[in-house]
Write a protein that holds these residues in place. Sequence first.
Motif, PDB file in Angstrom:
ATOM      1  N   LEU A 133       0.814  -1.210   0.000  1.00 42.01           N
ATOM      2  CA  LEU A 133       0.000   0.000   0.000  1.00 42.01           C
ATOM      3  C   LEU A 133       0.851   1.264   0.000  1.00 42.01           C
ATOM      4  N   PHE A 134       1.854   1.305   0.895  1.00 41.64           N
ATOM      5  CA  PHE A 134       2.598   2.554   1.076  1.00 41.64           C
ATOM      6  C   PHE A 134       3.794   2.691   0.139  1.00 41.64           C
ATOM      7  N   GLN A 135       4.309   1.571  -0.363  1.00 41.90           N
ATOM      8  CA  GLN A 135       5.466   1.689  -1.256  1.00 41.90           C
ATOM      9  C   GLN A 135       5.086   1.602  -2.728  1.00 41.90           C
ATOM     10  N   PHE A 136       3.968   0.948  -3.033  1.00 45.66           N
ATOM     11  CA  PHE A 136       3.604   0.778  -4.439  1.00 45.66           C
ATOM     12  C   PHE A 136       2.385   1.639  -4.798  1.00 45.66           C
ATOM     13  N   ILE A 137       1.276   1.416  -4.098  1.00 40.24           N
ATOM     14  CA  ILE A 137       0.039   2.148  -4.443  1.00 40.24           C
ATOM     15  C   ILE A 137       0.208   3.653  -4.204  1.00 40.24           C
ATOM     16  N   ALA A 138       0.762   4.026  -3.040  1.00 35.04           N
ATOM     17  CA  ALA A 138       0.883   5.455  -2.695  1.00 35.04           C
ATOM     18  C   ALA A 138       1.743   6.206  -3.701  1.00 35.04           C
ATOM     19  N   ASN A 139       2.689   5.508  -4.339  1.00 39.05           N
ATOM     20  CA  ASN A 139       3.588   6.170  -5.295  1.00 39.05           C
ATOM     21  C   ASN A 139       3.114   6.062  -6.741  1.00 39.05           C
ATOM     22  N   ASP A 140       1.953   5.450  -6.950  1.00 40.77           N
ATOM     23  CA  ASP A 140       1.436   5.333  -8.316  1.00 40.77           C
ATOM     24  C   ASP A 140       1.019   6.727  -8.806  1.00 40.77           C
ATOM     25  N   PRO A 141       1.448   7.119 -10.024  1.00 40.52           N
ATOM     26  CA  PRO A 141       1.130   8.471 -10.527  1.00 40.52           C
ATOM     27  C   PRO A 141      -0.372   8.756 -10.570  1.00 40.52           C
ATOM     28  N   LEU A 142      -1.172   7.762 -10.891  1.00 36.82           N
ATOM     29  CA  LEU A 142      -2.629   7.955 -10.923  1.00 36.82           C
ATOM     30  C   LEU A 142      -3.165   8.331  -9.552  1.00 36.82           C
ATOM     31  N   ILE A 143      -2.683   7.626  -8.525  1.00 34.69           N
ATOM     32  CA  ILE A 143      -3.129   7.885  -7.152  1.00 34.69           C
ATOM     33  C   ILE A 143      -2.660   9.271  -6.712  1.00 34.69           C
ATOM     34  N   GLN A 144      -1.416   9.597  -7.056  1.00 34.54           N
ATOM     35  CA  GLN A 144      -0.867  10.899  -6.666  1.00 34.54           C
ATOM     36  C   GLN A 144      -1.585  12.051  -7.367  1.00 34.54           C
ATOM     37  N   SER A 145      -2.179  11.764  -8.534  1.00 29.27           N
ATOM     38  CA  SER A 145      -2.868  12.827  -9.280  1.00 29.27           C
ATOM     39  C   SER A 145      -4.250  13.135  -8.695  1.00 29.27           C
ATOM     40  N   SER A 146      -4.727  12.278  -7.768  1.00 29.58           N
ATOM     41  CA  SER A 146      -6.065  12.468  -7.208  1.00 29.58           C
ATOM     42  C   SER A 146      -5.976  12.882  -5.739  1.00 29.58           C
ATOM     43  N   THR A 147      -6.532  14.032  -5.418  1.00 26.24           N
ATOM     44  CA  THR A 147      -6.525  14.526  -4.024  1.00 26.24           C
ATOM     45  C   THR A 147      -7.244  13.546  -3.105  1.00 26.24           C
ATOM     46  N   LEU A 148      -8.386  13.023  -3.575  1.00 32.23           N
ATOM     47  CA  LEU A 148      -9.178  12.119  -2.746  1.00 32.23           C
ATOM     48  C   LEU A 148      -8.401  10.836  -2.440  1.00 32.23           C
ATOM     49  N   CYS A 149      -7.745  10.268  -3.452  1.00 28.94           N
ATOM     50  CA  CYS A 149      -6.957   9.032  -3.239  1.00 28.94           C
ATOM     51  C   CYS A 149      -5.820   9.285  -2.251  1.00 28.94           C
ATOM     52  N   ALA A 150      -5.142  10.425  -2.420  1.00 26.41           N
ATOM     53  CA  ALA A 150      -4.031  10.760  -1.519  1.00 26.41           C
ATOM     54  C   ALA A 150      -4.549  10.897  -0.083  1.00 26.41           C
ATOM     55  N   GLU A 151      -5.742  11.474   0.085  1.00 27.90           N
ATOM     56  CA  GLU A 151      -6.330  11.621   1.424  1.00 27.90           C
ATOM     57  C   GLU A 151      -6.681  10.260   2.032  1.00 27.90           C
ATOM     58  N   LEU A 152      -7.179   9.353   1.184  1.00 30.13           N
ATOM     59  CA  LEU A 152      -7.508   8.007   1.673  1.00 30.13           C
ATOM     60  C   LEU A 152      -6.253   7.303   2.189  1.00 30.13           C
ATOM     61  N   ILE A 153      -5.176   7.397   1.410  1.00 29.47           N
ATOM     62  CA  ILE A 153      -3.918   6.745   1.825  1.00 29.47           C
ATOM     63  C   ILE A 153      -3.402   7.399   3.107  1.00 29.47           C
ATOM     64  N   ASP A 154      -3.544   8.706   3.184  1.00 32.04           N
ATOM     65  CA  ASP A 154      -3.083   9.418   4.376  1.00 32.04           C
ATOM     66  C   ASP A 154      -3.887   9.006   5.605  1.00 32.04           C
ATOM     67  N   SER A 155      -5.191   8.764   5.409  1.00 37.60           N
ATOM     68  CA  SER A 155      -6.040   8.294   6.512  1.00 37.60           C
ATOM     69  C   SER A 155      -5.552   6.951   7.043  1.00 37.60           C
ATOM     70  N   VAL A 156      -5.196   6.061   6.125  1.00 32.36           N
ATOM     71  CA  VAL A 156      -4.674   4.754   6.547  1.00 32.36           C
ATOM     72  C   VAL A 156      -3.359   4.934   7.293  1.00 32.36           C
ATOM     73  N   ARG A 157      -2.513   5.803   6.751  1.00 32.97           N
ATOM     74  CA  ARG A 157      -1.202   6.021   7.375  1.00 32.97           C
ATOM     75  C   ARG A 157      -1.371   6.547   8.804  1.00 32.97           C
ATOM     76  N   ARG A 158      -2.270   7.507   8.985  1.00 34.90           N
ATOM     77  CA  ARG A 158      -2.484   8.059  10.327  1.00 34.90           C
ATOM     78  C   ARG A 158      -3.069   7.013  11.273  1.00 34.90           C
ATOM     79  N   LEU A 159      -3.944   6.179  10.715  1.00 34.66           N
ATOM     80  CA  LEU A 159      -4.525   5.094  11.524  1.00 34.66           C
ATOM     81  C   LEU A 159      -3.421   4.153  12.002  1.00 34.66           C
TER      82      LEU A 159
END
Length: 586
Positions: free
Chosen positions: A232-258
């Motif tokens: 999740l954090f090394q592959f998905i979080a660094n995917d350009p598609l995910i990084q291009s979406s504010t909502l996706c980045a927020e979702l990953i950040d929510s998991v990270r904070r959890l």
Amino acid sequence: MERPGAQTFLYKDKEQSSSVLLQLNRLRQENILTDVSLCSDNTEIPCHRNVLVSSSPYFRAMFCNNFMETQQTKIDLKDITSAILSTVIDYVYTGLVSISVDVVLPLMQAASMLQYGRLFEACSSFLQEQLSPDNCLSMIRLSEILNCSSLKDKAKEMAMKSFSAVSASEDLCELSLPELMGYLEDDGLYAEEEQVFETLVAWIHHDPLSRRGAISELFKKVRLRHIHPTYLFQFIANDPLIQSSTLCAELIDSVRRLMFSVSTKCLGDSAVDFKPLWVAPRRSSCHDMLVVVGGRKNNEQTSREALVFDERSETWQQLAKLPVRLYKASYVALHSVLYVIGGMTTNTQDGQVSMTVYTLSLKTNQWRTAEPMPTARFAHQSVSYLHFIFVLGGLGSDRRLTNSAERYNSMFNQWEAMAPMPEAVLHPAVAVANQRIYVFGGEDAMQNPVRIIQVYHIARNMWSRLENRTVKNVSAPAATVDDKIYIIGGYTRRTIAYDIKTNRFIKCANLKERRMHHSATVLNNKVYVTGGRHINGHDVIEDSDNFECYDTKTDTWTSKGTLPYKLFDHGSLTLTYVSNHGQNHG
């Protein structure tokens, strides 16, 4: 005059109906007594009205009501070709039909229109035989056009079970956004979440200009809780598609904070509505399975065996053997992977205390090595929580009892130091609940029982200790169900439940014998206990092949048969396995 005892004889001529149909077909072919012609493509097919009426609700409605066709001798059927119409009429008069790839679709449409239900289902059966992962998505679409539920059900079943193959098909890339979302969110999908993510990325890359905007909606269909944090954090979080979406980045950040807070309190503070996504259940294709590994078998020194219990057949199946023999290693499950940590290798005269970590996934059934522990140890305890594995105490390479502890962080694939335990103990009962690790009892270096509970607060990296006279367990496993920790045996027959909310012990149903060095795991909210050693009626210690289940709701013990061999000091774990169509885990 009636004879006494005369009986009625009911004769059934089995050939009568087929013989009549045969004669009717000859009459049709010779154009005898035909009273209507079905017309298509300038072709006329003479028929008998009564045969058509008796074979189809469509013709019954046409000829038995006051429609104009009642008076007509020629009926024009515009939507059916003459070849298909001829095939249908042959079927009506003979019950025989030849279905091939070339004719199946127009034949099915004609059968639907003219209301020949059995012919329609025969075409559906033919199409079901042609199903493959490459075409099942197209077949679902086709079944909807034809309104054929039997074909749709079969095609959908294949699409669900053969996700790996279907996700690589050209048809998947042609799905519309609603179709793809419906497919990926289905509970019945036989898929790992990592694969679901890769599939949605491939779908977007098929037509990036028009599909890029769909990333945030699709990403919500991935059940992030069940993804390995490293991925999740090394592959998905660094995917350009995910990084291009504010909502996706927020979702990953929510998991990270959890993960960092090790609490669920942060869920409500998230900028996106993260909670429903986090609590999404595992897909129904995920099965929890009981695995037994290592230990001492049939009183030998050590065992390399690993077994998985098949609940449906109630049999044990062999898994790949551990690479080495290990004495008093610890065993834990994290992210559907089995970890065997430390222990003493027994292949040399004096034995080497190990820091090696071995892993096994049911998917690959292959042993690999993971990041080794910083400290070699054996006779220690391990538990997992969220993305951590915690390793506590045991004996170090100097064979001395230690209170040191460390944890493995799977998010970063590294080991971290932990605050040491207040008291070094051997063979305690250990369980995790409510963001805390509970260490019950055990014995000290002089083999005296220690009557304390040691509690580690995971987020604060702090220990506390509670004196408690109820605690007197040595070599007993613990298992958490709901808000209670069950401590089973430990040189005693006693089973007790510790209520973490009230800090009180509750007495439960006893074991049949005094038991120790056994293992326990929770499967479907029941506690399964395997092997161990027991003290018989003559105070003699014997090895055990017992396999029992404790139901916390009814407070009852049930025998589940036996293990394939006697075993103690082993690991008993629950691993999640994602079913793959046509494959076995063994």
